[in-house]
Design a protein around this motif. Structure first.
Motif, PDB file in Angstrom:
ATOM      1  N   MET A 181       0.897  -1.304  -0.191  1.00 25.56           N
ATOM      2  CA  MET A 181      -0.297  -0.118   0.139  1.00 25.56           C
ATOM      3  C   MET A 181       0.795   1.315  -0.280  1.00 25.56           C
ATOM      4  N   ALA A 182       1.335   1.159   0.836  1.00 26.57           N
ATOM      5  CA  ALA A 182       2.540   2.409   0.660  1.00 26.57           C
ATOM      6  C   ALA A 182       3.776   2.557  -0.622  1.00 26.57           C
ATOM      7  N   ILE A 183       4.052   1.532  -1.497  1.00 22.73           N
ATOM      8  CA  ILE A 183       4.668   1.564  -2.127  1.00 22.73           C
ATOM      9  C   ILE A 183       4.101   1.968  -3.284  1.00 22.73           C
ATOM     10  N   PHE A 184       2.355   1.495  -2.932  1.00 29.54           N
ATOM     11  CA  PHE A 184       1.765   2.149  -4.756  1.00 29.54           C
ATOM     12  C   PHE A 184       1.544   2.910  -4.272  1.00 29.54           C
ATOM     13  N   SER A 185       1.174   4.131  -3.020  1.00 30.14           N
ATOM     14  CA  SER A 185       0.935   5.403  -3.161  1.00 30.14           C
ATOM     15  C   SER A 185       1.492   5.879  -3.569  1.00 30.14           C
ATOM     16  N   VAL A 186       2.786   6.130  -3.548  1.00 40.77           N
ATOM     17  CA  VAL A 186       3.712   6.899  -4.011  1.00 40.77           C
ATOM     18  C   VAL A 186       3.740   7.486  -5.470  1.00 40.77           C
ATOM     19  N   PRO A 187       3.546   7.063  -6.224  1.00 39.71           N
ATOM     20  CA  PRO A 187       3.082   7.530  -7.395  1.00 39.71           C
ATOM     21  C   PRO A 187       1.353   8.757  -7.223  1.00 39.71           C
ATOM     22  N   SER A 188       0.453   7.961  -6.483  1.00 36.62           N
ATOM     23  CA  SER A 188      -0.794   9.368  -5.988  1.00 36.62           C
ATOM     24  C   SER A 188      -0.074  10.018  -5.317  1.00 36.62           C
ATOM     25  N   LEU A 189       0.563  10.116  -4.527  1.00 39.47           N
ATOM     26  CA  LEU A 189       1.509  10.612  -3.523  1.00 39.47           C
ATOM     27  C   LEU A 189       2.193  12.124  -3.799  1.00 39.47           C
ATOM     28  N   ILE A 190       3.018  11.867  -5.499  1.00 39.61           N
ATOM     29  CA  ILE A 190       3.441  12.387  -5.525  1.00 39.61           C
ATOM     30  C   ILE A 190       2.749  13.282  -6.705  1.00 39.61           C
ATOM     31  N   ASN A 191       1.788  13.062  -7.377  1.00 40.19           N
ATOM     32  CA  ASN A 191       0.625  13.404  -7.889  1.00 40.19           C
ATOM     33  C   ASN A 191       0.287  14.313  -7.146  1.00 40.19           C
ATOM     34  N   LEU A 192      -0.627  14.518  -6.508  1.00 38.21           N
ATOM     35  CA  LEU A 192      -1.364  14.749  -5.651  1.00 38.21           C
ATOM     36  C   LEU A 192      -0.270  15.708  -4.870  1.00 38.21           C
ATOM     37  N   MET A 193       0.461  16.000  -4.497  1.00 34.49           N
ATOM     38  CA  MET A 193       1.690  17.075  -3.914  1.00 34.49           C
ATOM     39  C   MET A 193       2.157  17.859  -4.614  1.00 34.49           C
ATOM     40  N   GLN A 194       3.187  16.979  -5.178  1.00 36.32           N
ATOM     41  CA  GLN A 194       3.628  17.833  -6.585  1.00 36.32           C
ATOM     42  C   GLN A 194       4.640  18.172  -5.773  1.00 36.32           C
ATOM     43  N   ARG A 200       8.148  19.619   1.200  1.00 37.38           N
ATOM     44  CA  ARG A 200       7.343  18.724   0.698  1.00 37.38           C
ATOM     45  C   ARG A 200       7.785  17.056   0.393  1.00 37.38           C
ATOM     46  N   TRP A 201       8.892  17.186   0.146  1.00 37.08           N
ATOM     47  CA  TRP A 201       9.169  15.552   0.354  1.00 37.08           C
ATOM     48  C   TRP A 201       9.262  14.978   1.490  1.00 37.08           C
ATOM     49  N   LEU A 202       9.536  15.220   2.764  1.00 35.91           N
ATOM     50  CA  LEU A 202       9.510  14.908   4.159  1.00 35.91           C
ATOM     51  C   LEU A 202       8.145  14.942   4.493  1.00 35.91           C
ATOM     52  N   ALA A 203       6.826  15.909   4.262  1.00 33.18           N
ATOM     53  CA  ALA A 203       5.283  15.349   4.094  1.00 33.18           C
ATOM     54  C   ALA A 203       5.003  14.452   3.594  1.00 33.18           C
ATOM     55  N   MET A 204       5.144  14.555   2.733  1.00 37.89           N
ATOM     56  CA  MET A 204       4.723  12.952   1.523  1.00 37.89           C
ATOM     57  C   MET A 204       5.209  11.651   2.483  1.00 37.89           C
ATOM     58  N   ILE A 205       6.483  11.622   2.436  1.00 38.79           N
ATOM     59  CA  ILE A 205       7.295  10.227   3.201  1.00 38.79           C
ATOM     60  C   ILE A 205       6.162   9.632   4.535  1.00 38.79           C
ATOM     61  N   GLY A 206       6.517  11.341   5.597  1.00 35.66           N
ATOM     62  CA  GLY A 206       5.275  11.759   6.776  1.00 35.66           C
ATOM     63  C   GLY A 206       3.826  10.897   6.771  1.00 35.66           C
ATOM     64  N   LEU A 207       3.323  11.410   5.115  1.00 31.64           N
ATOM     65  CA  LEU A 207       2.097  11.143   5.002  1.00 31.64           C
ATOM     66  C   LEU A 207       2.169   9.179   5.400  1.00 31.64           C
ATOM     67  N   ILE A 208       2.820   8.508   4.437  1.00 30.24           N
ATOM     68  CA  ILE A 208       3.269   7.366   4.067  1.00 30.24           C
ATOM     69  C   ILE A 208       2.899   6.543   5.362  1.00 30.24           C
ATOM     70  N   VAL A 209       3.957   6.584   6.384  1.00 31.77           N
ATOM     71  CA  VAL A 209       4.414   6.617   7.610  1.00 31.77           C
ATOM     72  C   VAL A 209       2.415   7.007   8.036  1.00 31.77           C
ATOM     73  N   VAL A 210       2.400   7.272   7.776  1.00 26.61           N
ATOM     74  CA  VAL A 210       0.936   7.341   9.298  1.00 26.61           C
ATOM     75  C   VAL A 210      -0.029   6.201   8.954  1.00 26.61           C
ATOM     76  N   LEU A 211       0.116   6.938   7.810  1.00 24.38           N
ATOM     77  CA  LEU A 211      -1.165   5.524   6.672  1.00 24.38           C
ATOM     78  C   LEU A 211      -0.840   4.154   6.712  1.00 24.38           C
ATOM     79  N   ALA A 212       1.020   3.706   7.269  1.00 28.90           N
ATOM     80  CA  ALA A 212       1.086   2.131   7.021  1.00 28.90           C
ATOM     81  C   ALA A 212       0.675   2.298   8.810  1.00 28.90           C
ATOM     82  N   SER A 213       1.485   3.162   9.536  1.00 28.34           N
ATOM     83  CA  SER A 213       0.803   3.270  11.152  1.00 28.34           C
ATOM     84  C   SER A 213      -1.104   2.752  11.020  1.00 28.34           C
ATOM     85  N   ALA A 214      -1.929   3.879  10.683  1.00 31.90           N
ATOM     86  CA  ALA A 214      -3.034   3.678  10.495  1.00 31.90           C
ATOM     87  C   ALA A 214      -2.934   2.071  10.417  1.00 31.90           C
ATOM     88  N   ALA A 215      -3.389   2.029   9.791  1.00 34.15           N
ATOM     89  CA  ALA A 215      -3.429   0.518   8.734  1.00 34.15           C
ATOM     90  C   ALA A 215      -3.644  -0.703   9.827  1.00 34.15           C
TER      91      ALA A 215
END
Length: 376
Positions: A181-194, A200-215
């Motif tokens: 989920m984290a890996i496949f979310s990277v392209p979507s997040l790049i498109n979303l957050m530009q 911005r890169w740190l924020a995107m990585i942080g969002l991935i960590v939050v998503l994985a932790s929530a799961a």
């Protein structure tokens, strides 16, 4: 002057997509039927069930390839696929994913628990995926919600397919599903957050960590997609040779202190799977015992496992519950009983094997041809 290769590709793909849209309504029921076949073939013709699961993973690889192709074309200054085309392709994959995996979750959900919320969420997402105005509105105007929708689809497809194809345990599949989920979310997040700057890169990585932790934190609400309780019983004695509960008694404190209690469970699992589970005994909501068991998949009526609790507390009156849990705390099923001095209020442990309420295994496995397996 000849057209660029990308323009030629677009000229071919766009009309094809327009033609396919006329028949898009056939895709969800087809995926649901394929999911049913995959579910029923888990124990019978498992190789065919694995082929169906592999086809679903292949579709996701195509979706990822399409996303990477579009970014490559844009990087080279060439036009990528139109948003309408890419969204339609993603919609088909999302529909296939949700309707393929839904039979597994409908059959394995413990409906009297928080798992019902997760499965109802999948049903809602499935409806969203087939309603074009809602789906395309989500994709165009609420990109962050669309990203969450996409991440959920990746999560459930890995959760269902890996135990079937690779005989991974529920816990291993859960961890890999979170990683995927984290890996496949990277392209979507790049498109979303530009992301362009460091923050911005740190924020995107942080969002991935939050998503994985929530799961991971919410795993107790996630049904074990390929494990379910097909039968359970409470009894004062047990025939180990026949692997069947025996006898009957009224569960009063004196009865339990004298002979204890057997908890019998039959658990369905894919053939070839070997997994540790637990009988978690609770008294008035408090855990008093956590007894490990190892099950093996492949038996039609479920792998027969039992625990025998003898050390009941002196004050054993009250409500008892035995949660059948995976090693990652996902609930497979629950047995409940009451201990009381008043025999009329106490549970009668009759040794009869009962099917749990709800849709365990859909209870129509006899429709699939093949002989029963009685290994355990």
């Amino acid at each position: 002057m000849p057209l660029p290769a990308s323009a030629t590709l677009l000229a071919r793909i766009t009309p094809l997509v327009e033609k396919l849209k006329r028949y898009a309504w056939l895709w969800p029921p087809t995926a649901f039927v394929i999911g049913l076949l995959g579910f029923f073939l888990v124990n019978r013709q498992q190789w065919l069930g694995a082929v169906l699961a592999l086809g679903l993973l292949f579709a996701w690889c195509l979706l990822l390839a399409e996303s990477l192709l579009t970014r490559l074309l844009n990087f080279r200054g060439q036009p990528g696929l139109p948003r309408m085309v890419t969204t339609f392709i993603a919609q088909l994959i999302h529909q296939e994913t949700l309707f393929f995996t839904l039979p597994f979750f409908l059959a394995t959900t413990v409906w009297a628990s928080g798992q019902a919320i997760f499965t109802l969420l999948l049903i809602g997402c499935g409806l969203l995926a087939i309603l074009d105005p809602l789906y395309f509105g989500l994709a165009q105007r609420h990109r962050w919600l669309y990203f969450m929708f996409h991440a959920l689809c990746v999560f459930v497809v890995v959760l269902v397919t890996l135990p079937i194809m690779l005989h991974l345990t529920t816990g291993q599949s859960l961890i890999l599903a979170i990683v995927a989920m984290a890996i496949f979310s990277v392209p979507s997040l790049i498109n979303l957050m530009q992301p362009q700057g460091l923050w911005r890169w740190l924020a995107m990585i942080g969002l991935i960590v939050v998503l994985a932790s929530a799961a991971w934190i919410g795993r107790v609400w996630i049904p074990p997609a390929t494990l379910w309780l097909s039968g359970n019983a409470l009894s004062p004695s047990f025939d180990v040779g026949a692997r069947e509960p025996r006898g009957e008694s009224v569960l009063t404190p004196s009865t339990l202190s004298g002979q204890g209690l057997y908890a019998y469970t039959a658990i369905r699992a894919p053939r070839g799977l070997r997994e540790k589970i637990y009988h978690v005994w609770r008294h008035n909501g408090e855990v008093v015992d956590r007894i490990p068991l190892v099950i093996r998949g492949g038996r039609e009526q479920g792998y027969r496992a039992w625990t025998h609790k003898q050390n009941f507390p002196s004050a054993s009156q009250g409500n008892w519950q035995i949660d059948v849990m995976t090693a990652t705390d996902q609930r497979i099923g629950t047995l409940r009983f009451r201990v009381d001095e008043d025999a009329s209020k106490a549970t009668h442990a009759d040794g009869d094997i009962h099917s749990p309420p709800g849709l365990p295994g859909w209870n129509i496995r006899h429709l699939v041809a093949g002989s029963d397996q009685d290994d355990e």
